[in-house]
Design an enzyme around this catalytic site. Structure first.
Site, short mmCIF file in Angstrom:
data_model
loop_
_atom_site.label_atom_id
_atom_site.label_comp_id
_atom_site.label_asym_id
_atom_site.label_seq_id
_atom_site.Cartn_x
_atom_site.Cartn_y
_atom_site.Cartn_z
N GLU A 225 -0.32 -11.50 -27.95
CA GLU A 225 0.49 -10.37 -27.63
C GLU A 225 1.31 -9.68 -28.64
O GLU A 225 1.73 -10.59 -29.36
CB GLU A 225 1.13 -10.66 -26.61
CG GLU A 225 2.25 -9.51 -25.85
CD GLU A 225 3.08 -9.99 -24.69
OE1 GLU A 225 3.48 -9.21 -23.96
OE2 GLU A 225 3.02 -11.24 -24.48
N LYS B 280 -0.22 -3.23 -20.51
CA LYS B 280 0.37 -4.09 -19.52
C LYS B 280 0.93 -3.28 -18.34
O LYS B 280 1.78 -2.34 -18.66
CB LYS B 280 1.44 -5.06 -20.24
CG LYS B 280 2.04 -6.07 -19.29
CD LYS B 280 2.98 -7.08 -20.16
CE LYS B 280 3.53 -7.78 -19.11
NZ LYS B 280 4.50 -8.77 -19.95
N CYS C 278 0.18 -11.72 -20.71
CA CYS C 278 1.32 -12.62 -20.57
C CYS C 278 1.57 -12.65 -18.93
O CYS C 278 0.54 -13.30 -18.26
CB CYS C 278 2.67 -12.09 -21.27
SG CYS C 278 4.01 -13.07 -21.01
#
Length: 599
Positions: A48, A135, A169
């Site tokens: 990430e 995200k 994540c």
């Protein structure tokens, strides 16, 4: 003997970026891509925010502290616009090493430099930017710098091994996010994780292993989890106390990369400081060294990757919000279609006919497509955006008589709105072409004079897989279905054509007269349906010697993803250019003949 399932070698990179330094982090990424390819990897997944940092400083510094504000500014300055020289370098590396690449970046909006997203970029082995995932909901300190992502980026991308999805994540433990990827038939899910969690959370390694195993089991997909590590720049700049420095120096605080078999066999095991698999190699330093290492595994995927008769996934040249346009349906081959198995493309079998049961195999046309992209320049003064049936009859699910898939409509509407806003700002003419049918005493509507459409209605069948539709009642004169979408206008400077009766926007209308009158040389097509009205309009524009560009994320097909993909393929390889809206708008903003217009 049965079929032999292919073996796919994948690598997850566990390393730290050069903290808040985009160019040096890029150079480091290119080195790791080369090392992974040398080891035989076909998929390479990065952590990430690898370029150029993840905002982990908020674990240690107050949001309004001088140090936090300084690092937040550096994050903006080192973030990655899409497209940009950074993405071009990554694309070149993917093409040079013939790998699929998933790169975690902090993305900066091209026209709003203060807008950042936590993003995964997906590159194909031909160097094409296949898609991106932002995200959807930032967490913890991300909320201070990252904007929420667009839901239409939660899409799989096509590969020769089947659809590949991406999560970032905390999304790995979000049931809806995992389902969204699994429902699109993802066979591989790439998950990017940060450098470390906070001092007050569960251990990151434990979470990664638990979430990856659970995801693999639930989705029957291979899970490639790439976690970051802590580099020397981070150890120097992050701590605000001796306790912080001690925490960052602990073994096991960072890392935890893992590759998980759907049935939890072999590659999922972790031993010591690095995960090890059934057939893996490791290189470089340990997870805490900042040097990083590769986690690799070769795994025999279970189940056919391309069913006989599979249709092509769309060819894309570099999407920004593609991911509608670049997502391949489950079971579709990767980006390009070719001839019969065991024979070169174009070679005919005995008698020149196609044998029953042969499988269409991908043909690599990436060199041609990249060369064509380099030839494209668009003059806004000689360009028109033509919206083909972008009306409520397809895209307003409350009234639509022939609706696109519910999951497609919001993303397409958003992309269409961006396209027309940007086009008007660039001084480009916008033309709305709306199919409209008069009511007739017999056979009931103008659409019913077509023998095929009449047969579909007589057979009480729907043209739309799994959903009801009506041809006889579609877009009747004066009905709500014939209204344009409110976010698209029309504005006073737009033109509206309501005489379209069949598939092409040229047939039976004055569209050609309007374009010639305004000296138009390039048409940018968007709307519904990719494989019928948009494709027919593209053919007719091509036949009139107009330059054809299709906005890949601003089109959709009610007929299904396979025919949507077919339509994009047909245009990209035979008629013109298939580009995402953001790239089209960038071309409209670039001076004609400039490097930006060509690159």
């Amino acid at each position: 003997m049965g079929d032999r399932m292919p073996v796919v070698r994948a690598a997850v990179v566990q390393a730290a970026p050069v903290f808040l330094d985009r160019e040096r982090s890029l150079a480091k990424a290119l080195e790791w891509i080369a090392r992974a390819a040398e080891a035989g990897a076909r998929f390479v997944v990065f952590p990430e925010g690898f370029i150029a940092a993840h905002p982990v400083w908020y674990h240690f510094h107050a949001a309004t502290s001088r140090e936090s504000l300084r690092m937040a500014r550096e994050l903006v300055e080192n973030a990655v616009p899409v497209p940009s020289p950074t993405t071009e370098a990554l694309a070149d590396a993917a093409a040079r090493h013939r790998v699929y690449l998933v790169m975690g970046v902090c993305e900066r909006h091209a026209r709003n430099p203060g807008l950042l997203h936590n993003t995964q970029l997906f590159f194909g082995p031909d160097g094409a930017l296949l898609g991106k995932h932002q995200k959807v909901m930032p967490t913890v300190g991300e909320r201070l710098v990252h904007a929420p992502g667009f839901g239409d980026t939660l899409r799989t991308v096509p590969t020769e091994f089947g659809p590949v999805g991406g999560l970032i994540c905390g999304e790995a433990s979000n049931p809806l996010a995992v389902f969204a990827v699994a429902a699109q038939g993802a066979r591989i899910i790439a998950v990017s994780w940060p450098n470390h969690f906070s001092k007050n959370e569960h251990g990151m390694r434990d979470v990664i292993l638990m979430a990856s195993r659970a995801m693999g089991y639930r989705t029957n997909a291979f899970v490639l989890s790439a976690a970051g590590t802590i580099g020397p720049e981070m150890r120097e700049r992050l701590p605000s106390s001796a306790e912080d420095a001690e925490f960052l120096a602990r073994p096991g605080v960072c890392g935890g990369s893992v590759i998980v078999d759907p049935h939890d066999r072999g590659p999922s095991r972790q031993r010591g400081d690095r995960p090890r698999g059934r057939r893996g190699d490791a290189a470089g330093g340990g997870p805490g060294s900042g040097r990083g290492h590769l986690r690799q595994a070769g795994a025999r995927l279970r189940g056919p990757l391309q069913p006989p008769g599979g249709l092509p996934a769309p060819v894309v040249h570099g999407p920004a919000h593609p991911v509608r346009g670049s997502a391949a349906p489950a079971g579709c081959p990767g980006p390009d279609l070719a001839g019969r198995r065991g024979r070169p493309h174009g070679a005919a079998g005995r008698g020149g006919g196609r044998r029953e049961g042969t499988v269409m195999q991908p043909v690599d046309r990436s060199d041609m497509l990249r060369a064509l992209r380099a030839q494209l320049a668009i003059d806004p003064k000689r360009t028109a955006v033509v919206l083909v049936d972008a009306h409520r009859g397809h895209l307003d699910l409350a009234v639509a008589t022939m609706p696109v898939a519910p999951e497609d409509a919001p993303g397409v509407r958003e992309a269409l709105a961006r396209l027309v806003r940007g086009a008007r700002a660039a001084g480009v003419m916008v033309v709305h072409v709306v199919m409209t049918h008069r009511r007739l005493p017999y056979p009931g509507a103008e659409s019913m004079t077509n023998p095929f459409w009449r047969a579909v209605e007589a057979a009480k069948q729907s043209l739309i897989p799994g959903r009801r539709s009506t041809i006889a009642g579609h877009n009747l004169e004066g009905s709500p279905q014939t209204e344009t979408l409110p976010e698209l206008g029309p504005e006073p400077t737009d033109y509206v054509i309501r005489t379209k009766k069949r598939l092409s926007a040229f047939y039976g209308t004055d569209l050609e007269f309007l374009l010639r009158t305004h000296g138009v040389e390039t048409v940018v097509l968007a709307g519904i349906n990719t494989n019928t009205c948009v494709l027919c309009t593209a053919f007719d524009a091509f036949n009139r010697d107009l330059r054809v560009v299709v906005a890949q994320d601003a089109v959709a097909s009610m007929y299904g993803e396979d025919l949507h993909a077919f339509g994009l393929q047909n245009v990209a390889r035979c008629l013109g250019w298939v580009l995402p809206v953001d790239e089209i708008l960038a071309l409209l903003e670039a001076p004609v003949g400039s490097a930006k217009a060509r690159d």
